[in-house]
Design an enzyme around this catalytic site. Structure first.
Site, PDB file in Angstrom:
ATOM      1  N   ASP A   1       0.861  -1.190   0.000  1.00 14.43           N
ATOM      2  CA  ASP A   1       0.000   0.000   0.000  1.00 14.43           C
ATOM      3  C   ASP A   1       0.895   1.236   0.000  1.00 14.43           C
ATOM      4  O   ASP A   1       1.873   1.324   0.759  1.00 14.43           O
ATOM      5  CB  ASP A   1      -0.902   0.000   1.241  1.00 14.43           C
ATOM      6  CG  ASP A   1      -1.984   1.057   1.140  1.00 14.43           C
ATOM      7  OD1 ASP A   1      -3.077   0.710   0.687  1.00 14.43           O
ATOM      8  OD2 ASP A   1      -1.725   2.217   1.508  1.00 14.43           O
TER       9      ASP A   1
ATOM     10  N   GLU B   1      -4.807   2.305  -4.042  1.00 19.86           N
ATOM     11  CA  GLU B   1      -3.345   2.225  -3.983  1.00 19.86           C
ATOM     12  C   GLU B   1      -2.873   0.897  -3.405  1.00 19.86           C
ATOM     13  O   GLU B   1      -1.712   0.769  -3.023  1.00 19.86           O
ATOM     14  CB  GLU B   1      -2.793   3.382  -3.133  1.00 19.86           C
ATOM     15  CG  GLU B   1      -3.150   3.320  -1.644  1.00 19.86           C
ATOM     16  CD  GLU B   1      -4.478   3.999  -1.339  1.00 19.86           C
ATOM     17  OE1 GLU B   1      -4.670   4.427  -0.206  1.00 19.86           O
ATOM     18  OE2 GLU B   1      -5.322   4.098  -2.253  1.00 19.86           O
TER      19      GLU B   1
END
Length: 565
Positions: A445, A488
């Site tokens: 992430d 993301e």
């Protein structure tokens, strides 16, 4: 009697022209209609099969979407590390906002305590209000819940009007929040009904504007809940229900239900195909029926044109044969019988049947040749139409394959998306279990990604995601599976890699990203969670543990690797 007398008074040439001309006209019409109806039946069957495929594909995507959203609610509710800090903690607020950003059609995500009071919610909507009487809360206390589509009650006045002008309608997803054995609250998601419209629009064939293919959804009781082009409210007000005579395919009998021509509420007849939504889990069994329809005048336009063309060809050939018969004054009866018998054989469709070439005179020979050409032309027309139908079928299959590839690939990074990753993960799990080899998974992430978007814009954010995708592809092996799950968050599946090896790979990835310099954003760091396969657990279990490790890395300050505990 007078008719026969008038006929017998005519000359031989007139008698032959009338008798033989009438025979050939009748034969041509029968052959044209016979071949035409055969082709029409095949075209109609293929058109119905195409509609059935569209309806079934739409049902599969909707079923997957419902399952994924219910799993999303279950995963969020299962973040015990976050909820242990309090239902109204900043960490919980951040997790809810991040989940909504990843799935914008989740209009509201909130958390209510065990008494039904909303303690935390995206945008602060309904905070402090009681939802104890809402079905999603009551069902969510007991387990994972997926609610049927319904109008907004508490949120209608708090949300901006929809662009389509229609009222808000939601599908609810809920799951209990437990800390240890104690249920401390319920996590609820109000998903906008618009996501269903988007799914159906992606399944409508590219030529639908010309072919008028439309997709509808009816609930378990036959009530319409979705119609194309924002017409659901008008059609519901007109009393449109699931049309009588519609055959619903439940996909459990091993074959496809035949489509049918039925009359709808507007009085028009449509070629209609329907399929039962097959739930991927028990919570999402809503009993929806997905219906595809097409006006019969468009669905069968090509078939009707083929029948008319075949009839015109047959009539033209019959007219030509009648002219020849007019000239055949000395035609022998044996030739007439021979031609009539051959025509009957062709009409009956007996193999090897053909019009014979007779040679009693030039006129009769010309007539027999004309009939032969007519028969060959009609047969050639049938073969050409069959080839056209075959090509259309191949084109449809190619379009479905392209659609499936598009549905499995992330458009921004070129990596697999969640759907494509899940199929690869299922294969890797089966292989690892059979060969007793290790299998690990890392979740990645981007740190402070929202800040990147807010500061530098979404184009810079997209470039950061593409840079991370390229780094993952370059740092991992060719046998590793890399995918973007959404937003993301990325994931990599590492076959033949134990927990220590996966941790080393993850640490190398964190170091590589931190050493890079983006020309716009500067230094970009990532947080990584690592998990490995244990026994016979599912891929969702491994991913859930890796996500927990990822959240732990975030909580420890980011730019680091955390391994499952």
């Amino acid at each position: 009697m007078n008719v026969f007398k008038r006929f017998s008074d005519r000359g031989l040439r007139t008698q032959i022209a009338l008798v033989f001309g009438a025979l050939v006209v009748g034969l041509a019409v029968l052959l044209s209609l016979g071949f035409g109806e055969l082709l029409k039946h095949r075209i109609q069957r293929d058109a119905g099969a195409s509609l059935q495929v569209v309806a079934e594909n739409a049902g599969k995507l909707l079923a997957i979407g419902l399952m994924q959203r219910s799993l999303e609610a279950e995963v969020l509710a299962g973040a015990e590390m976050v909820w242990s800090k309090g239902l109204d903690s900043p960490e919980a607020q951040h997790m809810l906002a991040r989940s909504q950003a990843m799935q914008p059609t989740n209009v509201w995500i909130g958390v209510a305590d065990a008494q039904g009071v909303v303690r935390n919610a995206t945008g602060g909507l309904l905070a402090g209000q009681s939802v104890a009487a809402r079905p999603w809360f009551q069902s969510g206390l007991r387990g994972v819940h997926v609610g049927d589509v319904h109008a907004a009650k508490l949120l209608e006045k708090l949300l901006p009007p929809m662009a389509s002008g229609e009222p808000y309608r939601f599908v609810d997803f809920a799951a209990p929040i437990r800390i240890g054995p104690t249920t401390v609250g319920v996590l609820g998601i109000h998903g906008s009904w618009e996501w269903t419209r988007e799914v159906l629009e992606t399944l409508t064939p590219p030529t639908s504007e010309n072919s008028a293919v439309e997709l509808f959804i009816f609930d378990r009781q036959g009530q319409m809940i979705l119609a194309p082009h924002g017409r659901a409210s008008a059609l519901q007000a007109a009393g449109q229900r699931l049309p009588a005579g519609t055959h619903v395919n439940n996909n459990r009998g091993g074959g496809h239900t035949q489509s049918a021509v039925v009359q709808w509420q507007d009085g028009k007849r449509y070629l209609t195909a329907a399929t039962q939504l097959q739930p991927r889990n028990a919570a999402s069994d809503l009993g929806w029926r997905i219906v595809a329809r097409q006006p019969v005048e468009l669905a069968f336009a090509e078939a009707d044109h083929t029948v008319r063309l075949a009839l015109l060809i047959g009539l033209a050939a019959a007219l030509f044969a009648s002219v020849l018969a007019w000239l055949a004054a000395r035609r022998l009866s044996v030739d007439l019988y021979a031609l009539a018998d051959a025509a009957s054989a062709v009409e009956a469709g007996r193999p090897g049947s053909d019009i014979p070439a007779v040679h009693s005179n030039r006129e009769v020979r010309q007539l027999s040749q004309a009939l032969g050409r007519m028969t060959h032309r009609l047969l050639a027309a049938r073969e050409a139409m069959e080839e056209k139908v075959r090509l259309r079928t191949l084109e449809l299959e190619a379009a479905n394959r392209a659609l499936d590839l598009q549905a499995r690939t992330d458009a921004l990074t070129g990596l697999l998306n969640r759907r494509g990753f899940e199929s690869q993960m299922a294969f890797a799990l089966a292989l690892a279990r059979r060969s007793s080899r290790p299998l690990s998974l890392i979740t990645v992430d981007v740190d402070h990604f929202k800040r990147v978007n807010d500061t530098y814009g979404h184009e810079a954010g997209d470039e950061v995601l593409r840079r991370l995708a390229r780094t993952l592809e370059s740092r991992l092996r060719g046998s590793d599976v890399v995918a973007r799950l959404g937003g993301e968050e990325f994931v990599a599946l590492l076959p033949d890699t134990d927990l220590a090896g996966a941790q080393a790979i993850a640490q190398a990835l964190v170091t590589t990203m931190a050493d890079q310099q983006d020309p716009v954003v500067g230094t970009i760091t990532v947080s990584v969670g690592v998990a490995t396969m244990r026994g016979q657990e599912s891929g969702a279990d491994i991913l859930r543990r890796a996500d927990r490790a990822l959240y732990e890395a975030k909580g420890q300050g980011r730019n680091r690797v955390c391994v499952e505990t």
